[in-house]
Motif scaffolding. Structure first.
Motif, short mmCIF file in Angstrom:
data_model
loop_
_atom_site.label_atom_id
_atom_site.label_comp_id
_atom_site.label_asym_id
_atom_site.label_seq_id
_atom_site.Cartn_x
_atom_site.Cartn_y
_atom_site.Cartn_z
N GLN A 68 0.83 -1.20 0.00
CA GLN A 68 0.00 0.00 0.00
C GLN A 68 0.87 1.26 0.00
O GLN A 68 0.56 2.24 -0.69
CB GLN A 68 -0.92 0.00 1.21
CG GLN A 68 -2.03 -1.03 1.13
CD GLN A 68 -2.79 -1.16 2.44
OE1 GLN A 68 -2.35 -0.67 3.48
NE2 GLN A 68 -3.93 -1.84 2.39
N ALA A 69 1.96 1.24 0.76
CA ALA A 69 2.85 2.40 0.81
C ALA A 69 3.50 2.62 -0.55
O ALA A 69 3.63 3.76 -1.01
CB ALA A 69 3.91 2.20 1.88
N ARG A 70 3.91 1.54 -1.22
CA ARG A 70 4.50 1.67 -2.57
C ARG A 70 3.48 2.24 -3.55
O ARG A 70 3.81 3.12 -4.36
CB ARG A 70 4.98 0.30 -3.07
CG ARG A 70 6.37 -0.03 -2.66
CD ARG A 70 6.91 -1.21 -3.45
NE ARG A 70 7.97 -1.81 -2.68
CZ ARG A 70 7.90 -2.96 -2.05
NH1 ARG A 70 6.81 -3.69 -2.11
NH2 ARG A 70 8.92 -3.40 -1.36
N ALA A 72 0.85 4.09 -2.89
CA ALA A 72 0.61 5.50 -2.57
C ALA A 72 1.77 6.37 -3.03
O ALA A 72 1.58 7.47 -3.56
CB ALA A 72 0.37 5.66 -1.08
N SER A 73 2.97 5.88 -2.86
CA SER A 73 4.15 6.63 -3.28
C SER A 73 4.18 6.80 -4.79
O SER A 73 4.46 7.89 -5.30
CB SER A 73 5.41 5.90 -2.81
OG SER A 73 6.56 6.54 -3.28
N LEU A 74 3.89 5.73 -5.51
CA LEU A 74 3.87 5.81 -6.97
C LEU A 74 2.75 6.73 -7.46
O LEU A 74 2.93 7.49 -8.42
CB LEU A 74 3.73 4.42 -7.58
CG LEU A 74 4.97 3.53 -7.46
CD1 LEU A 74 4.67 2.13 -7.99
CD2 LEU A 74 6.15 4.14 -8.19
N GLY A 76 1.50 9.30 -5.83
CA GLY A 76 1.94 10.66 -5.56
C GLY A 76 2.99 11.12 -6.54
O GLY A 76 2.96 12.27 -7.01
N LEU A 77 3.93 10.25 -6.89
CA LEU A 77 4.96 10.59 -7.86
C LEU A 77 4.34 10.86 -9.23
O LEU A 77 4.71 11.83 -9.91
CB LEU A 77 5.99 9.45 -7.96
CG LEU A 77 7.13 9.64 -8.95
CD1 LEU A 77 7.98 10.83 -8.56
CD2 LEU A 77 7.96 8.38 -9.04
N GLU A 78 3.40 10.02 -9.61
CA GLU A 78 2.73 10.20 -10.91
C GLU A 78 1.94 11.51 -10.94
O GLU A 78 1.96 12.24 -11.93
CB GLU A 78 1.81 9.01 -11.19
CG GLU A 78 1.38 8.88 -12.61
CD GLU A 78 2.56 8.75 -13.58
OE1 GLU A 78 2.49 9.39 -14.65
OE2 GLU A 78 3.53 8.04 -13.28
N TRP A 80 2.59 14.20 -9.17
CA TRP A 80 3.58 15.28 -9.20
C TRP A 80 4.14 15.45 -10.61
O TRP A 80 4.28 16.56 -11.10
CB TRP A 80 4.69 14.97 -8.19
CG TRP A 80 5.77 16.00 -8.17
CD1 TRP A 80 5.71 17.23 -7.60
CD2 TRP A 80 7.05 15.89 -8.76
NE1 TRP A 80 6.89 17.89 -7.78
CE2 TRP A 80 7.75 17.08 -8.49
CE3 TRP A 80 7.70 14.87 -9.48
CZ2 TRP A 80 9.04 17.31 -8.93
CZ3 TRP A 80 9.00 15.09 -9.91
CH2 TRP A 80 9.65 16.30 -9.64
#
Length: 88
Positions: A68-70, A72-74, A76-78, A80
């Motif tokens: 889930q953290a990965r 969410a991180s991806l 957010g990166l996308e 941005w």
């Protein structure tokens, strides 16, 4: 006065009482360590039983949280990247 030792300044020590005190202190220390070991074993056993009764094992929960953290991180990166590319 056979059980007392006299030092040069007149300090008297009752050897039998001192020996008894040291022995009792040693026995007390051993009993304390035995009690700590028993308490540790009881806590470890209770913890192991608690983990066994869980519906989802801790390793599976950790793997799910990492996934889930990965994600969410991806995401957010996308977001941005899309925001910065549309601004140019």
């Amino acid at each position: 006065m056979a059980t007392n030792n006299r030092f040069s300044d007149g300090f008297n020590v009752n050897r039998s009482m001192l020996t008894t005190g040291v022995l009792l202190g040693g026995v007390g220390a051993l009993l304390t360590m035995a009690g700590a070991v028993l308490a540790g074993v009881a806590l470890a056993t209770a913890g192991r039983d608690y983990v066994r009764r869980m519906d989802t094992p801790p390793t599976e929960r950790a793997a799910r949280a990492m996934q889930q953290a990965r994600a969410a991180s991806l995401a957010g990166l996308e977001a941005w990247r899309s925001e910065t590319s549309s601004a140019n």
